[in-house]
Each structure stands twice: as C-alpha cells, then as structure tokens.
Design an enzyme around this catalytic site. Structure first.
Site, PDB file in Angstrom:
ATOM      1  N   GLU A 261      38.308 -23.404 -34.701  1.00  0.00           N
ATOM      2  CA  GLU A 261      38.969 -22.446 -33.814  1.00  0.00           C
ATOM      3  C   GLU A 261      39.750 -21.413 -34.611  1.00  0.00           C
ATOM      4  OE1 GLU A 261      38.508 -22.156 -30.685  1.00  0.00           O
ATOM      5  OE2 GLU A 261      37.648 -24.066 -30.052  1.00  0.00           O
TER       6      GLU A 261
ATOM      7  N   ARG B 142      38.687 -17.545 -34.029  1.00  0.00           N
ATOM      8  CA  ARG B 142      39.691 -16.779 -33.285  1.00  0.00           C
ATOM      9  C   ARG B 142      40.574 -15.938 -34.202  1.00  0.00           C
ATOM     10  NH1 ARG B 142      41.473 -20.006 -27.839  1.00  0.00           N
ATOM     11  NH2 ARG B 142      39.799 -21.542 -27.787  1.00  0.00           N
TER      12      ARG B 142
ATOM     13  N   ASP C 237      26.231 -25.356 -28.601  1.00  0.00           N
ATOM     14  CA  ASP C 237      25.882 -23.991 -28.230  1.00  0.00           C
ATOM     15  C   ASP C 237      25.776 -22.985 -29.377  1.00  0.00           C
ATOM     16  OD1 ASP C 237      28.593 -24.270 -28.621  1.00  0.00           O
ATOM     17  OD2 ASP C 237      29.197 -23.413 -26.703  1.00  0.00           O
TER      18      ASP C 237
ATOM     19  N   GLU D  20      31.018 -16.684 -20.746  1.00  0.00           N
ATOM     20  CA  GLU D  20      29.601 -16.741 -21.094  1.00  0.00           C
ATOM     21  C   GLU D  20      28.691 -16.005 -20.111  1.00  0.00           C
ATOM     22  OE1 GLU D  20      31.852 -19.587 -23.290  1.00  0.00           O
ATOM     23  OE2 GLU D  20      31.611 -19.444 -21.093  1.00  0.00           O
TER      24      GLU D  20
ATOM     25  N   THR E  77      31.218 -15.691 -31.981  1.00  0.00           N
ATOM     26  CA  THR E  77      31.208 -16.520 -30.779  1.00  0.00           C
ATOM     27  C   THR E  77      32.503 -16.427 -29.997  1.00  0.00           C
ATOM     28  OG1 THR E  77      30.536 -18.712 -29.984  1.00  0.00           O
ATOM     29  CG2 THR E  77      32.093 -18.641 -31.826  1.00  0.00           C
TER      30      THR E  77
END
Length: 665
Positions: free
Chosen positions: A191, A195, A325, A460, A550
């Site tokens: 993360e 991020r 994913d 998404e 992502t």
C-alpha cells in the site's frame, strides 16, 4: 451430485473466509459483528487513532488488519457514544438532491465532479490535514500508524493537478516537504508503494518534474520500504515499520505472500529508478517478476498465495478479485510503461488473457450477464468481487494497444459485457451503489450477499467505464458513470465535508461507516472526471503518453528502456547481482540516499559484494530445464545447496535471455 458439489464449494469458501478473518474471535464481543464483520473490518483499518478519546480495548484483541497490521480498536457502541459526545447530528443523505446538469453537457458534469472532489478535499483539510484518512461524521481522522503519513493528501496529489487545482496542489507539496517518513506502526509495504511512492512520483512527473522534494521523499520512503525485501527468498514481508525498519508478515497471511501485493510495485519503483538514476529499486522488484515468470503454471493463471520460504504456491485459488487482481493488470502496464520495448510482458499478458477467457469468463442464466468466476481446486466458484470490475478496462486497453488479431472483437465484447454486469451491480440496488461482491450461484443470475453488502465507494467500475468510453466513444458509458456519481452524491455526501461509505447498499436510508477512503480522491473522482473529458485526453491525460498505476496515479510512458541511462558495466553488474542473490538474499543493506547517489559508488558497492568467477555464481546448469518453474530435479529451491544452484542458474538464463531481447529491440 452437481448440487452437492456446488454446496460443498460454497461452504468451503465461507469456512476459509471465516478462518482468514478470524471472525469467531469477534462474535463473543458483539453479536452485531457476526452480521457485519467483513464491512467493519474493511473500514476500521489498522492502528486506529482519532482526535477523540480512543474506545476501550476489547478483552480479546481482534486480528490485525491486512492493510496496515494495527489492532482494530473500535466497536459500534463506542462510535455512537463518541458521536453523541461530539453532538454530531445523525447522518441523513441528501433526499432533495437536484441534478446540476440537466442539459447533460460533459463540461457541466466534469465541473460538478470537480466540485465534489473539492468537497472531499476540503473536509479532509479542515478535519484531518496531515493524517491518513478522514472520518467525516466525527470530524476526525484515522491514522494507520502512531501518527499520520498523509495518505489521503499524497493520494490526492495527481487528481489535484489533473483538475487544475494548482493552489491546493502547492499547499499539499509544502506539507510533503516537512513530512516525517519515520513513522512507527506496521504499514503494508504494498500500500505504501502504490499510494505514497506512486502518488509522489506521479505528482512529480505531472507537474513538470520541478518539485524535486517529491522525488526525494519518494526515494527516502522507498529505501525504508525495501527493508521488507531482506528475506532469504527475496519475497518481501507484507508489513514494514518505518521507524524501526523491522518487517513482518501479517498474521492472517501466515508464511504466504499475496500475489496482488507481490506483483504490483514494479511500475512505481521502476519509475523511481529512472528519476533517481538508481537501479536498485527496479532490480529488487524486477527480481520478483523474474521469479513469478519462472514458476508460472502452464495456463498462466497464478494462485493468490505464495510461500515466502520455499517459493512454492500454497493454495489453488485463482481470481481476478481480491488478492489476485493487479498481477494481471501490471503485466499489460509494464509493457506499456516501457514504450512497448520489453516484449516478455506482452507475451505473459496474452497467455494469461487466453486462459482468463477460456476458464473464468462465464454467462449467467437466464439473463446472460457476463461475469468473472474464480477457480478453487480447479472448479468454478461463481463469486465476483467489485474489485474484479477493473478487468473490463484492462481488456479494452489491451485491445487498443496490442495486436491481438483476430481476437480483438471477442475481447472487446467481453470488456463491454463485464461493464454491463458491473453497472448492474449498482443499478439493481435501492441506493444505486454496488456491494463489495455478488454471487452467481450455480451459474444463475446475480445475487447480493449480506456479508458483502457494504460499499467503500470503490473505483473499478468507473475505471472500466472511462477506458471503454475512450476506446469506443459510446455515450452510454458516460450515462452509467453519471448515475453512479449521482448515487454517491445522494447517499454518501456529508454536509460538513467529505464522503462516507455505507454498511449496506440495500438499506435506505443508509447507515454510514464514517470513513472517507483515500482512493475516493485518487481514483473514483479522477476516473469520473476523465470520463467526461475529451476521448483523446489532450485536455487531461492521454493513454498514449501515460499509464495509470493500480491506485490511479499516471506514470509517464518512455519510448526507451530506462537502463539506457546506465553504463554497460552497471547493467552487467545488475545481472550478476540478481544471480548471486536469487537463492540467498542480502541479510543487511543500507540503501544510498538519492541525494548522495552516484554511479561510481554504486558500482564499487556492487563489485565488493560480488563473488569471483571461481565461485561459479554464473555457472550454467546445462542439465536444468525450464518448464512451469521446475528445476533440474523437478522442485523449487527449498534452501538446499544443490537446488539453490539450479534455481540461480535458471534465473541467470532467464535474465540473460530477457536482456538480449531488450537490446535487440
């Protein structure tokens, strides 16, 4: 027998999920937790710290959260007591919402979305500035560690720039200049990369590479994060303490690494290597791609769990939803990021895509909705996460950028079918908002489950709508996006600033979770804004010039391999470094700060750690074979010297072949 088999598979999944989240540990504390545990776990997060007094610690501490690892210390009664103490009015959605763009002009809708982003940003700025996430109803905040790392602030930087909010962007950059990256607490290294590192690097590129403090902070943070890779196998631990630099694996994952986390830091760290002229970030994460490539099954569909110690798959769960994913997403995007120069990523993506179409894409009966099933023990499990809705956009982007003839029409049809199903997840609910997951029992039509009925306002679906509008020009995708935006405004907007998720999308009036996720700013509002921008992206972001990570942060496409910046000696040293540490990684290292980095020092440090040729570090194992990740003796390295040599030799051949392909174009 078919009915019994389906029932057993469903029960198996439910038991597995209960074990993973340790749901039984919470039932004794609160009966309500039994019904709403999953949504509660997704919203309370790690190491919750608020500006109000902390609620009492439960007698039996709940498990650590997969995002950041801190203990979940909130219960609903304590939340309600805090809200009452703060004299907060009960949450009431905007029943009198009026569409501000009845003329349906894209420019009007784009400006409305921009205003909503500012409403979220201003709420964060007033009540949670410098902290990780806003709790809009309490007018408070939640931090992932002991103090804030500014997760929402950094996640919002790229959206601020794209929307032309340069004043707010400048204020945020000023805060970054003084941010403390040595925060105590167990943070997800994955993360942090997507991020924070991704957000900083993206903002640096978008703003013309002028704010050098952004890339410096990204490098300092990455130096700390990479301590999580100090493992024997080179497979990273899932969490890192940025103060002590101690890494560990989340208890819920055991000794396994998670596929989506393991394989989704390459775009960010490779771009960081480009700007710092330091190949170390790239080589660490490229090693992971090499490893996964060497143990990829014949159908190119990878399980979600990989044993960190043995580099063997530890389950048989195949999914494009949670935990799987972004592996598939990054195969395509790594190829695009390098200006389509590294062909192996295209090959890996196309092989995986063929198996996805063959084994995972299904159609429900009788409605004929296209959905993505999962595989467990080789059998279809008909659950679809909202997270999997990104796949429609991935398919559309692949059709646009890859030569897949004669399959383009088929892939585009699947992309549009998934978009319709994902939009139906919204339109079929009373609030117009999608649940976290749906079931297609026995291949039947869509069902919402109570255990996944919450919404975090995930991006998404609108991401896929944006890609499909860009590639097809069909206006219906804009209408779908506007309907989703309208539902967010009606049911999730907090008048005092910010937006909240909901505990049940089928409940109207809704019950809020009182948390504004950072991806609402980095992705959901960004993709909605881009949906109503020009198709070619010349007024915002062109898909010919940028690739989204992502977390929705655009990274610049480069027409050449970043390694071209380095000398041939540096490239050769990088290859030897990968081989030497393929089986036994460096136990201790001190990364060179970006402001002190120079190639001479890097080369000297590398050469001092490399073996002489007499050690045989590059010895080729001519008897070894490369077939679905098996070594010469048919097994993955488990630490034995003979197997380690086979593993190293195999990786040496793989990388040598890849480098030769790169140089030959």
């Amino acid at each position: 027998l078919e009915v019994v088999r389906d029932r057993v598979l469903r029960e198996y999944d439910e038991v597995e999920e209960q074990i993973r989240t340790d749901e039984e540990n919470l039932r004794a504390q609160d009966d309500k937790t039994h019904e709403t545990f999953t949504e509660w776990l997704s919203t309370i997060g790690p190491g919750c710290k608020t500006s109000k007094s902390s609620p009492p610690t439960p007698t039996n501490p709940p498990p650590k959260h997969p995002i950041g690892g801190g203990e979940a210390e909130i219960d609903y009664d304590a939340l309600e007591a805090q809200r009452n103490a703060a004299q907060q009015p009960p949450f009431r959605p905007s029943q009198d919402y009026v569409d501000p763009c009845k003329d349906r002009k894209p420019s009007c809708r784009r400006n409305a979305i921009k205003s909503s982003f500012l409403h979220a940003w201003d709420g964060y700025k007033e009540h949670a500035w410098g902290h990780d996430e806003l709790k809009p109803l309490l007018k408070s905040f939640r931090d992932w560690g002991e103090t804030g790392l500014g997760i929402t602030l950094i996640d919002g930087l790229s959206t601020l720039w794209i929307m032309g909010l340069h004043k707010e962007f400048g204020e945020a950059v000023s805060w970054v200049g003084g941010m403390d990256v040595g925060v105590s607490g167990d943070y997800s290294q994955f993360e942090l990369v997507i991020r924070v590192v991704g957000g900083l690097v993206s903002a640096y590129e978008l703003s013309g590479e002028k704010h050098h403090i952004l890339i410096k902070k990204a490098a300092v943070l990455a130096d700390k994060i990479l301590h999580a890779y100090n493992t024997k196998s080179g497979i990273p631990d899932s969490t890192i303490n940025l103060k002590t630099l101690q890494s560990s694996n989340s208890p819920w994952a055991g000794t396994s690494a998670i596929l989506s986390e393991l394989s989704s830091t390459q775009l960010e760290l490779r771009t960081l290597s480009f700007h710092t002229r330091n190949p170390y970030y790239d080589q660490i994460t490229t090693y992971i791609t090499d490893l996964l490539d060497s143990i990829t099954p014949s159908d190119s569909l990878l399980p979600t769990h990989l044993n960190k110690d043995t580099a063997e798959w530890s389950n048989d769960h195949i999914t494009l939803g949670a935990m799987g994913d972004s592996y598939y997403e990054y195969l395509l995007k790594q190829y695009l990021l390098t200006g389509k120069t590294e062909k192996r990523y295209k090959v890996m993506y196309k092989k995986a895509l063929g198996s996805i179409v063959k084994k995972l894409i299904k159609r429900s009966e009788p409605s004929g909705d296209t959905y993505l099933a999962e595989l467990k023990k080789g059998s279809a499990y008909n659950k679809m996460d909202h997270l999997a809705c990104f796949a429609g956009g991935m398919f559309a982007l692949g059709v646009e950028e890859l030569d897949q003839a004669p399959n383009d029409d088929e892939i585009e049809k699947h992309a549009e079918g998934l978009a319709e199903t994902c939009y139906k997840m919204y339109s079929s609910q009373p609030t117009g908002l999608a649940p976290e997951l749906v079931m297609f029992r026995g291949g039947g039509d869509m069902e919402r489950l109570s255990r996944g009925s919450y919404t975090l306002l995930r991006p998404e679906t609108v991401e896929t709508l944006m890609y499909l509008y860009r590639t097809t020009g069909k206006e219906k995708y804009r209408e779908y996006g506007w309907a989703i935006y309208t539902a967010i405004e009606k049911h999730c907007k907090v008048p005092s600033g910010g937006y909240t998720g909901l505990r049940d999308v089928a409940q109207d009036p809704p019950v809020p979770d009182d948390l504004q996720q950072s991806f609402l700013l980095s992705e959901t509002f960004k993709y909605l804004y881009l949906l109503f921008s020009d198709r070619d992206g010349h007024d915002t972001i062109s898909l010919k010039e940028w690739v989204f990570n992502t977390e929705g942060h655009p990274l610049k496409i480069r027409a050449r391999n970043p390694f071209d910046l380095w000398s041939k000696d540096a490239i050769a040293a990088r290859e030897k470094y990968l081989v030497k540490h393929a089986a036994d990684r460096v136990k201790d290292f001190t990364p060179i700060p970006v402001e002190e980095f120079n190639e001479a020092r890097f080369m000297a440090a590398l050469k001092s750690s490399l073996p002489d040729s007499s050690e045989g570090s590059e010895q080729d194992d001519s008897s070894g074979s490369y077939e679905s990740g098996s070594s010469a003796d048919g097994s993955i390295s488990n630490g034995g010297s003979e197997q380690s040599e086979n593993w190293s030799a195999r990786l040496s051949r793989l990388r040598a072949k890849a480098v030769e392909s790169e140089r030959d174009g």
